[in-house]
Scaffold this motif. Structure first.
Motif, PDB file in Angstrom:
ATOM      1  N   GLU A  92      -3.453  59.738  -9.028  1.00 29.06           N
ATOM      2  CA  GLU A  92      -3.858  59.663 -10.439  1.00 29.06           C
ATOM      3  C   GLU A  92      -3.202  58.470 -11.114  1.00 29.06           C
ATOM      4  O   GLU A  92      -3.851  57.711 -11.810  1.00 29.06           O
ATOM      5  CB  GLU A  92      -3.486  60.979 -11.131  1.00 29.06           C
ATOM      6  N   HIS A  93      -1.893  58.348 -10.924  1.00 25.76           N
ATOM      7  CA  HIS A  93      -1.219  57.166 -11.458  1.00 25.76           C
ATOM      8  C   HIS A  93       0.096  56.904 -10.733  1.00 25.76           C
ATOM      9  O   HIS A  93       0.599  57.756 -10.003  1.00 25.76           O
ATOM     10  CB  HIS A  93      -0.981  57.264 -12.971  1.00 25.76           C
ATOM     11  N   ILE A  94       0.600  55.708 -10.968  1.00 24.62           N
ATOM     12  CA  ILE A  94       1.931  55.324 -10.505  1.00 24.62           C
ATOM     13  C   ILE A  94       2.738  55.031 -11.759  1.00 24.62           C
ATOM     14  O   ILE A  94       2.292  54.256 -12.615  1.00 24.62           O
ATOM     15  CB  ILE A  94       1.847  54.090  -9.588  1.00 24.62           C
TER      16      ILE A  94
ATOM     17  N   ILE B 228      -2.021  52.769 -13.793  1.00 23.30           N
ATOM     18  CA  ILE B 228      -0.620  52.351 -13.840  1.00 23.30           C
ATOM     19  C   ILE B 228      -0.093  52.856 -15.181  1.00 23.30           C
ATOM     20  O   ILE B 228      -0.717  52.630 -16.218  1.00 23.30           O
ATOM     21  CB  ILE B 228      -0.490  50.809 -13.798  1.00 23.30           C
ATOM     22  N   GLU B 229       1.014  53.573 -15.139  1.00 17.59           N
ATOM     23  CA  GLU B 229       1.636  54.105 -16.348  1.00 17.59           C
ATOM     24  C   GLU B 229       2.987  53.416 -16.516  1.00 17.59           C
ATOM     25  O   GLU B 229       3.926  53.695 -15.763  1.00 17.59           O
ATOM     26  CB  GLU B 229       1.826  55.626 -16.195  1.00 17.59           C
ATOM     27  N   LEU B 230       3.076  52.504 -17.478  1.00 23.51           N
ATOM     28  CA  LEU B 230       4.371  51.880 -17.761  1.00 23.51           C
ATOM     29  C   LEU B 230       5.160  52.805 -18.669  1.00 23.51           C
ATOM     30  O   LEU B 230       4.597  53.408 -19.594  1.00 23.51           O
ATOM     31  CB  LEU B 230       4.185  50.518 -18.437  1.00 23.51           C
TER      32      LEU B 230
ATOM     33  N   HIS C  70       8.923  54.521 -10.622  1.00 24.95           N
ATOM     34  CA  HIS C  70       9.661  55.718 -11.018  1.00 24.95           C
ATOM     35  C   HIS C  70       9.074  56.975 -10.398  1.00 24.95           C
ATOM     36  O   HIS C  70       9.791  57.841  -9.936  1.00 24.95           O
ATOM     37  CB  HIS C  70       9.655  55.821 -12.548  1.00 24.95           C
ATOM     38  N   HIS C  71       7.762  57.095 -10.392  1.00 25.71           N
ATOM     39  CA  HIS C  71       7.166  58.282  -9.776  1.00 25.71           C
ATOM     40  C   HIS C  71       5.738  58.018  -9.318  1.00 25.71           C
ATOM     41  O   HIS C  71       5.106  57.045  -9.728  1.00 25.71           O
ATOM     42  CB  HIS C  71       7.216  59.485 -10.720  1.00 25.71           C
ATOM     43  N   LEU C  72       5.287  58.927  -8.459  1.00 21.55           N
ATOM     44  CA  LEU C  72       3.940  58.871  -7.896  1.00 21.55           C
ATOM     45  C   LEU C  72       3.235  60.155  -8.319  1.00 21.55           C
ATOM     46  O   LEU C  72       3.786  61.241  -8.138  1.00 21.55           O
ATOM     47  CB  LEU C  72       4.068  58.808  -6.368  1.00 21.55           C
ATOM     48  N   ALA C  73       2.043  60.018  -8.892  1.00 23.06           N
ATOM     49  CA  ALA C  73       1.348  61.192  -9.420  1.00 23.06           C
ATOM     50  C   ALA C  73       0.023  61.413  -8.699  1.00 23.06           C
ATOM     51  O   ALA C  73      -0.824  60.515  -8.629  1.00 23.06           O
ATOM     52  CB  ALA C  73       1.085  61.026 -10.916  1.00 23.06           C
ATOM     53  N   PHE C  74      -0.132  62.612  -8.163  1.00 18.09           N
ATOM     54  CA  PHE C  74      -1.380  62.991  -7.503  1.00 18.09           C
ATOM     55  C   PHE C  74      -2.207  63.860  -8.421  1.00 18.09           C
ATOM     56  O   PHE C  74      -1.676  64.786  -9.049  1.00 18.09           O
ATOM     57  CB  PHE C  74      -1.091  63.811  -6.244  1.00 18.09           C
TER      58      PHE C  74
ATOM     59  N   THR D 264       7.746  63.101  -7.411  1.00 19.60           N
ATOM     60  CA  THR D 264       6.319  63.348  -7.211  1.00 19.60           C
ATOM     61  C   THR D 264       5.783  64.236  -8.327  1.00 19.60           C
ATOM     62  O   THR D 264       6.382  65.260  -8.660  1.00 19.60           O
ATOM     63  CB  THR D 264       6.090  64.024  -5.842  1.00 19.60           C
ATOM     64  N   GLU D 265       4.683  63.808  -8.906  1.00 18.16           N
ATOM     65  CA  GLU D 265       4.064  64.533 -10.014  1.00 18.16           C
ATOM     66  C   GLU D 265       2.698  65.036  -9.555  1.00 18.16           C
ATOM     67  O   GLU D 265       1.980  64.331  -8.856  1.00 18.16           O
ATOM     68  CB  GLU D 265       3.892  63.561 -11.196  1.00 18.16           C
ATOM     69  N   PHE D 266       2.398  66.266  -9.928  1.00 17.81           N
ATOM     70  CA  PHE D 266       1.026  66.749  -9.803  1.00 17.81           C
ATOM     71  C   PHE D 266       0.419  66.705 -11.202  1.00 17.81           C
ATOM     72  O   PHE D 266       1.109  67.015 -12.182  1.00 17.81           O
ATOM     73  CB  PHE D 266       0.987  68.201  -9.328  1.00 17.81           C
TER      74      PHE D 266
END
Ligand code: ZN
Length: 135
Positions: free
Chosen positions: A7-9, A54-56, A78-82, A128-130
């Motif tokens: 979804e985003h980084i 991309i989420e700054l 900072h994190h990886l979002a699925f 890791t984010e869901f």
């Protein structure tokens, strides 16, 4: 669980004002939203690349999670979002399989998504984010 895409980084930066021109002028992306998430003590800026964003993240408080991250590790990923179908079940399943959770229940994140984090100690160093869009 069913993950559908990245979804985003999330990328921590010192300053949105300083970082946004790199994404716009060098990479040719367009910042389509800036949003403050008060309970996370961050201001966020979003760009789209295909299905992924991309989420700054700029900290609004040195004591907030991004403030502490930047203090310790500097700017960077900072994190990886699925994106996930059924976030409650995905969090529950991860926990049942021995993964340490930061959020046992989903909460409301930027862009109105329901989000929940897994602890990087259980995920080989990757926060890791869901997330699930239920709007
Ligand atoms: Zn995120």
């Amino acid at each position: 669980m069913k993950l559908t895409h990245i979804e985003h980084i999330g990328i921590a930066v010192n300053s949105l004002d300083e970082a946004i021109p790199y994404y716009e002028e060098i990479l040719g992306l367009k910042c389509y939203a800036i949003e403050e998430v008060k309970d996370q003590k961050v201001k966020t800026a979003f760009f789209k690349v295909g299905d992924t964003k991309i989420e700054l993240l700029e900290s609004t408080d040195p004591e907030g999670p991004i403030g502490k991250f930047v203090e310790k590790r500097g700017q960077g990923i900072h994190h990886l979002a699925f994106a996930v179908d059924g976030i409650e079940n995905a969090l529950k399943e991860a926990e049942e399989k021995g993964i340490r959770l930061i959020d046992k229940q989903p909460r409301r994140g930027a862009e109105g998504l329901d989000i929940g984090f897994l602890h990087p100690k259980s995920t080989f160093g990757v926060l890791t984010e869901f997330c699930e869009d239920r709007k």
